[in-house]
Scaffold this motif. Structure first.
Motif, short mmCIF file in Angstrom:
data_model
loop_
_atom_site.label_atom_id
_atom_site.label_comp_id
_atom_site.label_asym_id
_atom_site.label_seq_id
_atom_site.Cartn_x
_atom_site.Cartn_y
_atom_site.Cartn_z
N ASN A 6 56.22 34.81 46.94
CA ASN A 6 56.03 35.16 45.53
C ASN A 6 55.10 33.84 45.10
OD1 ASN A 6 58.72 36.39 46.18
ND2 ASN A 6 58.18 37.16 43.92
N CYS A 7 54.29 34.25 44.20
CA CYS A 7 53.04 33.30 43.87
C CYS A 7 53.88 32.23 42.79
CB CYS A 7 52.22 33.82 42.92
SG CYS A 7 50.86 32.75 42.18
N SER A 8 53.56 31.06 42.92
CA SER A 8 54.42 30.06 42.19
C SER A 8 53.89 29.89 40.81
CB SER A 8 54.30 28.57 42.81
OG SER A 8 52.90 28.28 42.89
N ARG A 9 52.79 30.30 40.44
CA ARG A 9 52.49 30.55 39.23
C ARG A 9 52.69 31.96 38.16
NH1 ARG A 9 46.38 28.72 38.39
NH2 ARG A 9 46.98 28.73 36.27
N ILE A 21 49.89 29.99 46.05
CA ILE A 21 49.49 30.90 44.95
C ILE A 21 48.87 32.04 45.32
CG2 ILE A 21 49.63 29.27 43.14
CD1 ILE A 21 46.72 28.82 43.22
N CYS A 22 48.81 33.06 44.48
CA CYS A 22 48.27 34.52 44.91
C CYS A 22 46.73 34.20 44.64
CB CYS A 22 48.89 35.55 44.15
SG CYS A 22 48.18 35.55 42.33
N GLN A 23 45.80 35.25 45.08
CA GLN A 23 44.42 35.13 45.08
C GLN A 23 43.84 35.08 43.85
OE1 GLN A 23 42.30 34.69 47.79
NE2 GLN A 23 40.72 34.71 46.57
N ASN A 24 44.54 35.85 42.72
CA ASN A 24 44.09 35.93 41.45
C ASN A 24 44.47 34.49 40.67
OD1 ASN A 24 43.22 38.62 41.62
ND2 ASN A 24 45.35 39.15 40.89
#
Length: 140
Positions: A6-9, A21-24
């Motif tokens: 899961n993205c930390s943001r 974090i995810c690409q976005n």
């Protein structure tokens, strides 16, 4: 092998590789970095503090401090960029601890090592002194 995380943001699910974090969110973070860097390239802004940069660029202070910690923004080029010590909050420009907290931690570790050494010596002493002898009364 790829790992899902899961993205930390934004908490979105993504395939974890190098980043947490995810690409976005990464693209958004890079845009924020470009905004901050463009602001700091201007000669009059080179001595801006983290608070001043955050106010002018609308980039969160935590993200600016992350850029400094990652050495993407160098304190040698921008002398007033600093972030808080992880322990006491004093502003620092490198590492995780200020000098005082570092020295305190070092003293605590040395004291711990001395205590461990004393404990080990005490255990050895107890092992040596715990030898029991039995007397055979028939052998007089």
């Amino acid at each position: 092998m790829a790992e899902l995380a899961n993205c930390s943001r934004c908490d979105a699910v993504f395939v974890k590789d190098i980043r947490t974090i995810c690409q976005n969110c990464y693209k958004e973070e890079e845009r924020d970095f470009d905004t901050v860097y463009r602001f700091l390239r201007d000669r009059k802004n080179r001595e801006a503090t983290v608070e001043e940069i955050a106010k002018a660029t609308e980039v969160p202070k935590t993200l600016i401090m992350k850029f400094v910690k990652e050495k993407r923004l160098r304190t040698s080029q921008f002398p007033k960029l600093a972030y808080p010590c992880d322990k006491c909050g004093t502003t620092i420009v490198k590492g995780h601890l200020c000098f005082d907290c570092y020295e305190e931690l070092k003293r605590d570790l040395e004291q711990h090592e001395k205590n461990e050494e004393r404990s080990e010596q005490q255990r050895k002493k107890e092992r040596q002194s715990s030898i029991y002898y039995s007397f055979d009364e028939k052998r007089k």
